[in-house]
Design a protein around this motif. Structure first.
Motif, mmCIF file in Angstrom:
data_model
loop_
_atom_site.group_PDB
_atom_site.id
_atom_site.type_symbol
_atom_site.label_atom_id
_atom_site.label_comp_id
_atom_site.label_asym_id
_atom_site.label_seq_id
_atom_site.Cartn_x
_atom_site.Cartn_y
_atom_site.Cartn_z
ATOM 1 N N PRO A 166 8.503 44.990 4.625
ATOM 2 C CA PRO A 166 7.813 43.722 4.837
ATOM 3 C C PRO A 166 6.905 43.724 6.060
ATOM 4 O O PRO A 166 5.813 43.196 6.018
ATOM 5 C CB PRO A 166 8.971 42.727 5.007
ATOM 6 C CG PRO A 166 10.112 43.337 4.275
ATOM 7 C CD PRO A 166 9.955 44.811 4.494
ATOM 8 N N LYS A 220 10.708 36.245 -2.230
ATOM 9 C CA LYS A 220 10.918 37.190 -1.128
ATOM 10 C C LYS A 220 10.370 38.570 -1.478
ATOM 11 O O LYS A 220 9.807 39.265 -0.625
ATOM 12 C CB LYS A 220 12.398 37.272 -0.781
ATOM 13 C CG LYS A 220 12.915 36.004 -0.091
ATOM 14 C CD LYS A 220 14.415 36.066 0.146
ATOM 15 C CE LYS A 220 14.920 34.768 0.769
ATOM 16 N NZ LYS A 220 16.394 34.767 0.930
ATOM 17 N N SER A 250 7.420 40.645 0.442
ATOM 18 C CA SER A 250 7.744 41.914 1.098
ATOM 19 C C SER A 250 7.149 43.137 0.416
ATOM 20 O O SER A 250 6.842 44.123 1.086
ATOM 21 C CB SER A 250 9.269 42.078 1.181
ATOM 22 O OG SER A 250 9.838 42.173 -0.121
ATOM 23 N N ASP A 251 6.943 43.083 -0.900
ATOM 24 C CA ASP A 251 6.637 44.309 -1.649
ATOM 25 C C ASP A 251 5.191 44.471 -2.074
ATOM 26 O O ASP A 251 4.824 45.517 -2.602
ATOM 27 C CB ASP A 251 7.527 44.385 -2.898
ATOM 28 C CG ASP A 251 8.978 44.681 -2.557
ATOM 29 O OD1 ASP A 251 9.286 44.780 -1.350
ATOM 30 O OD2 ASP A 251 9.812 44.796 -3.479
ATOM 31 N N GLY A 297 10.257 33.414 4.796
ATOM 32 C CA GLY A 297 9.752 34.778 4.672
ATOM 33 C C GLY A 297 8.545 35.059 5.549
ATOM 34 O O GLY A 297 8.282 36.209 5.907
#
Length: 267
Positions: free
Chosen positions: A4, A113, A117-118, A145
Motif C-alpha cells: 500500500p 481496502k 492497496s493493490d 485506508g
C-alpha cells in the motif's frame, strides 16, 4: 516497504467525491473532473468504489475490458494510449454487467481496502475516488485506508432541491467528524441547456448549493447544468470536454475544475 505504501505514496493529490444522496450525478462529476484534470496536463487515476452501482466503466466506453495483474498488483484500465488517465472499478471484475453485487459489509470493506492497496497507479498527480452515496461502512473503509496518506479532501455534490441539500448537510457533518477537509460544494443539474440554442433555463430551483456552502463556510465551486450532450457523451463513452468546448456546460465544468485546483493549492 509494504505494497500500500508503494502504490499510494507516489500519488500527489487524493480527492474524494461524495454525496449524501443517490442520483445527484456524483459519478458524472467525478468522471468530468478526472477528464478535466487530464486535459490540464495532469496524470490522473479514477477509482470507482461504488461497488453496487459501478457506472464509471460505461462512462468511458470501457465496458468489457479486463483488469490485468503485474507482480506489484492490479493495473488500472487506461482511457488513452498515453496512459494519462487510468480507471479502476469493480465493473471490470464482474463477468456479466447485469450481475448484482450482493455482499455484506465486511466483504465490501475488504474489496475497498484491496482497491486502495493493490492498484498500481505509478506516479500520478491526482487520484479521484468516486464513492457510493451516504455515510456508510464503505466511506469509513475508504477514509481509514487513506488516513496515512493525508488526502486533500472531499468534493461534495448536490442538486438544487431541498432534499438533496439536507443530505449534503449530513455529509458535511460526516467529513468534519472523520477529519476529512472539505474542498468545496458543486451544485449539479442546476438549470437545463437547450440543445438547439444553448440557453440555460432553471428547471428546478437554483442556488441551494451556494447558500449551503456560504452557511457552512466552505468554498462553492460552481453550478453544472443538465445537458443532453453531456448525457449522450456519458452513454456513448465519449469525452464531452473535448467535443463541446463552446457549450455552457463546458464553461461550467472548466470553472469548477480550475477552482478546485486553486482550492487544492490553498490547502
Amino acid at each position: 516497504m509494504d505494497a500500500p505504501t508503494d502504490h499510494l505514496s507516489t500519488v500527489r493529490h487524493v480527492i474524494l467525491v461524495l454525496s449524501g444522496k443517490g442520483g445527484v450525478g456524483k459519478s458524472t462529476v467525478a468522471s468530468q473532473l478526472a477528464l478535466g484534470l487530464k486535459h490540464a496536463g495532469k496524470k490522473v487515476g479514477l477509482l470507482d468504489v461504488d461497488l453496487c452501482g459501478p457506472s464509471v466503466p460505461k462512462m468511458f466506453g470501457l465496458e468489457g475490458h479486463d483488469v490485468h495483474q503485474c507482480p506489484e498488483g492490479w493495473l488500472p484500465v487506461y482511457v488513452d494510449k498515453e496512459q494519462q488517465l487510468g480507471v479502476m472499478s469493480i465493473g471490470f471484475l464482474i463477468e456479466n454487467r447485469d450481475d448484482a453485487v450482493v455482499w455484506r459489509g465486511p466483504k465490501k470493506n475488504a474489496m475497498i481496502k484491496q482497491f486502495l492497496s493493490d492498484v498500481v497507479w505509478r506516479d500520478i498527480d491526482y487520484l479521484v475516488i468516486d464513492t457510493p452515496p451516504g455515510t456508510s461502512d464503505e466511506h469509513i473503509a475508504v477514509i481509514e485506508g487513506l488516513k496515512a496518506y493525508n488526502p486533500d479532501g472531499a468534493l461534495l455534490v448536490t442538486t438544487p432541491q431541498g432534499v438533496a441539500i439536507g443530505d449534503v448537510r449530513r455529509e458535511l457533518t460526516f467529513c468534519r467528524k472523520t477529519g476529512v477537509p472539505i474542498l468545496g460544494i458543486v451544485e449539479n443539474m442546476s438549470g437545463f441547456v437547450c440543445p438547439c440554442c444553448g440557453e440555460v433555463t432553471n428547471v428546478f430551483s437554483k442556488g441551494g448549493g451556494e447558500a449551503l456552502a456560504k452557511q457552512a463556510q466552505v468554498p462553492f465551486l460552481g453550478c453544472i447544468p443538465l445537458d443532453p450532450n453531456l448525457a449522450a457523451s456519458l452513454e456513448e463513452g465519449k469525452d464531452f470536454l473535448q467535443h463541446y468546448k463552446a457549450s455552457p456546460t463546458f464553461c461550467a465544468l472548466d470553472t469548477v475544475i480550475k477552482k478546485l485546483i486553486q482550492v487544492d493549492r490553498d490547502f
